[in-house]
Design an enzyme around this catalytic site. Sequence first.
Site, PDB file in Angstrom:
ATOM      1  N   CYS A  37       0.823  -1.215   0.000  1.00 27.50           N
ATOM      2  CA  CYS A  37       0.000   0.000   0.000  1.00 27.50           C
ATOM      3  C   CYS A  37       0.859   1.268   0.000  1.00 27.50           C
ATOM      4  O   CYS A  37       1.692   1.457   0.892  1.00 27.50           O
ATOM      5  CB  CYS A  37      -0.902  -0.018   1.230  1.00 27.50           C
ATOM      6  N   LYS A  64      -8.502  -9.933   8.472  1.00 28.17           N
ATOM      7  CA  LYS A  64      -8.088  -9.001   9.515  1.00 28.17           C
ATOM      8  C   LYS A  64      -8.422  -9.559  10.899  1.00 28.17           C
ATOM      9  O   LYS A  64      -9.536 -10.034  11.131  1.00 28.17           O
ATOM     10  CB  LYS A  64      -8.788  -7.661   9.299  1.00 28.17           C
ATOM     11  N   VAL A  77      -5.312   0.183   6.415  1.00 30.50           N
ATOM     12  CA  VAL A  77      -3.934   0.481   6.774  1.00 30.50           C
ATOM     13  C   VAL A  77      -3.484   1.707   5.970  1.00 30.50           C
ATOM     14  O   VAL A  77      -4.016   1.958   4.889  1.00 30.50           O
ATOM     15  CB  VAL A  77      -3.007  -0.727   6.483  1.00 30.50           C
ATOM     16  N   GLU A  89      -5.021   6.959   9.091  1.00 24.39           N
ATOM     17  CA  GLU A  89      -4.911   7.974   8.038  1.00 24.39           C
ATOM     18  C   GLU A  89      -3.459   8.438   7.941  1.00 24.39           C
ATOM     19  O   GLU A  89      -2.899   9.018   8.878  1.00 24.39           O
ATOM     20  CB  GLU A  89      -5.844   9.164   8.244  1.00 24.39           C
ATOM     21  N   SER A  90      -2.868   8.211   6.788  1.00 24.14           N
ATOM     22  CA  SER A  90      -1.418   8.360   6.644  1.00 24.14           C
ATOM     23  C   SER A  90      -0.901   9.775   6.897  1.00 24.14           C
ATOM     24  O   SER A  90       0.114   9.943   7.589  1.00 24.14           O
ATOM     25  CB  SER A  90      -0.976   7.877   5.251  1.00 24.14           C
TER      26      SER A  90
END
Length: 255
Positions: A37, A64, A77, A89-90
């Site tokens: 990702c 999961k 993720v 949330e990146s």
Amino acid sequence: MSEPHAHIYPHATGRAATTVEQHQEPQDLVFYAGWFCPFVQRAWIALEERNIPYQYKEVNPYKKEKHFIDINPKGLVPAIEYKGKALYESLILLEFFEDAFPAHAPHLLPADPLARAHARLWADHVAKQVVPGFMRTVMAQGAAAQRAALEELCGALRALADHVAGPYFLGEQFGLVDAALAPWVGRDYILAENRGYSRGAVGAAWEAYAEKLETRESVVKTQSDKEHYTAIYARYLRDEAQSEAAKATRAGRPF
């Protein structure tokens, strides 16, 4: 019928696999990740840049664990668990790492408030223009739609490149915008091989900046072998992917 993306390789490979092996000991910060990702990679890059201790845990997107869903109802993720609290949330995680680990250097945001705001503005540009443009270009079907999407993406990249101080976005120091953008630079070979994209066509400034990002050690050591990304993006190229990002791209909504 098999699940979408059920063929995803189960773990990181190449340099990323070595990085995973180095982060298996328990830590206050648990990093829930999916090696494939790009949103995970941007947070992972930040952890490596900041030298923050973390424990890496791979999340199977189709199996999961209950604990992961309990702490992160969205089930996406990247996510972290820090001292019993969960966050996800990146881009929010990148900012959290700055706030929660002030003693860890180098920092991704400068001390000056105006420079910090400038970086946040262009990280927002990456989130709202570059990443959606990348996804539209990958998923576009038909020559006309692909050309239109590619032109839009190249415009977003040129706009950003015009503000790069060099060699990184704000100058000598790798920072927030660089971490936010680098995973998609590392995947732009998908566009080059399938959608007529080239860094040179965007412009010399973009080409130099992209090369700098792609070869940054924190980027290289969180990147898996290309062949495994290629297998995943094949579904996007056929517009068959069922990830949340793919669904949002089709619907024309943010993700």
